[in-house]
Design a protein around this motif. Sequence first.
Motif, PDB file in Angstrom:
ATOM      1  N   SER A  41       1.078  -1.611  -0.234  1.00 62.14           N
ATOM      2  CA  SER A  41      -0.212   0.147   0.266  1.00 62.14           C
ATOM      3  C   SER A  41       0.561   1.373   0.040  1.00 62.14           C
ATOM      4  N   THR A  42       1.730   1.179   0.755  1.00 63.10           N
ATOM      5  CA  THR A  42       2.795   2.722   1.124  1.00 63.10           C
ATOM      6  C   THR A  42       3.530   2.511  -0.933  1.00 63.10           C
ATOM      7  N   TYR A  43       3.848   1.470  -1.060  1.00 61.12           N
ATOM      8  CA  TYR A  43       4.149   1.982  -3.064  1.00 61.12           C
ATOM      9  C   TYR A  43       3.289   2.597  -3.436  1.00 61.12           C
ATOM     10  N   LYS A  44       1.596   2.189  -3.231  1.00 63.75           N
ATOM     11  CA  LYS A  44       0.956   2.681  -4.026  1.00 63.75           C
ATOM     12  C   LYS A  44       0.265   4.241  -3.750  1.00 63.75           C
ATOM     13  N   CYS A  45       0.908   4.525  -2.513  1.00 65.74           N
ATOM     14  CA  CYS A  45       1.037   5.793  -2.037  1.00 65.74           C
ATOM     15  C   CYS A  45       2.180   6.354  -2.949  1.00 65.74           C
ATOM     16  N   ALA A  46       3.051   6.045  -2.596  1.00 62.30           N
ATOM     17  CA  ALA A  46       4.088   6.562  -3.429  1.00 62.30           C
ATOM     18  C   ALA A  46       4.427   6.833  -4.905  1.00 62.30           C
ATOM     19  N   ILE A  47       4.060   5.875  -5.430  1.00 61.96           N
ATOM     20  CA  ILE A  47       3.635   6.370  -7.269  1.00 61.96           C
ATOM     21  C   ILE A  47       2.418   7.197  -7.678  1.00 61.96           C
ATOM     22  N   LEU A  48       1.514   7.176  -6.461  1.00 61.03           N
ATOM     23  CA  LEU A  48       0.177   7.576  -7.081  1.00 61.03           C
ATOM     24  C   LEU A  48       0.246   9.091  -6.283  1.00 61.03           C
ATOM     25  N   GLY A  49       0.550   9.164  -5.435  1.00 66.63           N
ATOM     26  CA  GLY A  49       0.663  10.816  -5.068  1.00 66.63           C
ATOM     27  C   GLY A  49      -0.430  11.277  -4.187  1.00 66.63           C
ATOM     28  N   VAL A  50      -0.720  12.998  -5.224  1.00 68.96           N
ATOM     29  CA  VAL A  50      -1.595  13.558  -4.436  1.00 68.96           C
ATOM     30  C   VAL A  50      -3.227  12.863  -4.426  1.00 68.96           C
ATOM     31  N   ASN A  51      -2.462  11.621  -6.380  1.00 71.22           N
ATOM     32  CA  ASN A  51      -4.088  10.898  -6.190  1.00 71.22           C
ATOM     33  C   ASN A  51      -4.414   9.018  -5.444  1.00 71.22           C
ATOM     34  N   HIS A  52      -4.102   9.437  -4.923  1.00 70.13           N
ATOM     35  CA  HIS A  52      -3.999   8.379  -3.711  1.00 70.13           C
ATOM     36  C   HIS A  52      -5.433   8.789  -2.599  1.00 70.13           C
ATOM     37  N   LYS A  53      -6.187   8.279  -2.153  1.00 75.04           N
ATOM     38  CA  LYS A  53      -7.478   8.615  -1.085  1.00 75.04           C
ATOM     39  C   LYS A  53      -6.726   9.312  -0.067  1.00 75.04           C
ATOM     40  N   ARG A  54      -5.768   8.466   0.707  1.00 80.75           N
ATOM     41  CA  ARG A  54      -5.191   8.859   1.698  1.00 80.75           C
ATOM     42  C   ARG A  54      -4.284  10.379   1.978  1.00 80.75           C
ATOM     43  N   VAL A  55      -3.605  10.784   1.220  1.00 81.08           N
ATOM     44  CA  VAL A  55      -2.608  11.592   0.231  1.00 81.08           C
ATOM     45  C   VAL A  55      -3.288  12.613   0.620  1.00 81.08           C
ATOM     46  N   HIS A  56      -2.925  13.765   1.424  1.00 80.90           N
ATOM     47  CA  HIS A  56      -3.318  15.740   1.234  1.00 80.90           C
ATOM     48  C   HIS A  56      -2.735  16.006   0.702  1.00 80.90           C
ATOM     49  N   GLU A  57      -3.767  17.016  -0.104  1.00 78.37           N
ATOM     50  CA  GLU A  57      -3.463  17.706  -1.907  1.00 78.37           C
ATOM     51  C   GLU A  57      -2.141  18.650  -2.071  1.00 78.37           C
TER      52      GLU A  57
END
Length: 420
Positions: A41-57
């Motif tokens: 899930s951290t990998y998914k966060c890293a490649i998506l950036g702000v497009n990840h649901k949990r990452v702030h804009e």
Amino acid sequence: MKAKAVRLHGANDLRLDEFELPEIKEDEILVKVVSDSVCMSTYKCAILGVNHKRVHEDVADHPAIMGHEMAGDIVKVGAKHQDKFKPGMKFTLQPALNYKGTMWSPGYSYEFFGGDTTYCIIPAEVMELGCLLEYKGKAYYEASLAEPMSCSIGAFNAAYHTHMGVYKHEMGIKKDGKLAILAGAGPMGLGALTYALHRDIRPKMVVVADVNQERLDRAAHLFPVEEAAADGIELHFVNTGKMEDPAAGLREITGGIGFDDVFCYAPVEAVVELSSAVLGRDGCLNFFAGPTDKQFSARMNFYDVHYNSTHVMGTTGGNTDDMIESLRLTAENRIDPAVMVTHIGGLNAAAETTLNLPKIPGGKKLIYTHLNMPLVALADLREMGEKDDRYTALADIVDAHKGLWCPEAEEYLLAHFEQE
């Protein structure tokens, strides 16, 4: 105080930063992180950036500390929590906060709170939700791995079954039923397997299916079918890549009736469709592996949905009770989360490891955040020992434990490798 952390600045932009932590408030707690395991899930966060649901804009201006499978020591406690938490306590936490309807979580959403760091600040909502847990065990890595274990525990607890004409679901996997873990020889699948074999309510049959024979061989080494049989469980390891008709082959193992519970551990269309095809009557399919593609879809047999009461669901993360169960079963030596671990490394290796996670073979990558060392496969420790005797000592300890990471190995690592 100064901290070092791997932080997200944007999509595919992870940096090892040194920065100043602010002074904690009366409702916050300062902690030293010792271990953090790297999650897909951290990998998914890293490649998506702000497009990840949990990452702030505004992550570019307020970078988020990565990692959420953490354990360590409490350093300083704000006045509001001094009755419950004390400096020197070991801690772990449940990162799925679900705070006031948000998806905020450490490792995605906070500038000063995450696992890939030397020190961080635990905000008030974590204590408010009861998600900060005292850890009384010996090895930090077991507490780190309690989080990924809790995800599978939550999936097992969220499964449900029905009776025709009765409008009440029976929660949990079917007792004495038939259970399949598809794409199940990876790290999370092995975590699910150790839990399936040793939880209180267990199936009578477990089938682990994968297309990677090397992974299957390792799984069979760690979980001998003879030991499962002695506990009353019929255990199978199956390479569906070698089957002409995987669905027919898997159903044949069940005597043709199909599985009561199926867990899909890969976001791959063919695996999802195979999961649907092997469900028995009232079979519950948990689509466990979260895709990065928001349009991901796969076919499901809706004839069986109507006439055989098959059903599908998905879970992401566990809850605090699942974390507590994971820690309890580990303390009782009923489950061994170390079956998931194949690599260790220092904080300096965390960013590259995260960004390349799908390309690195093996299972969980365990980061010790106060160490400066490369990412090393446990299988390569002895080779590393040709240049550094400390790795030979680690290899001897690991080999004495069926090739698994263990408390003795962690104790040696923390005592003999340089701390920052």
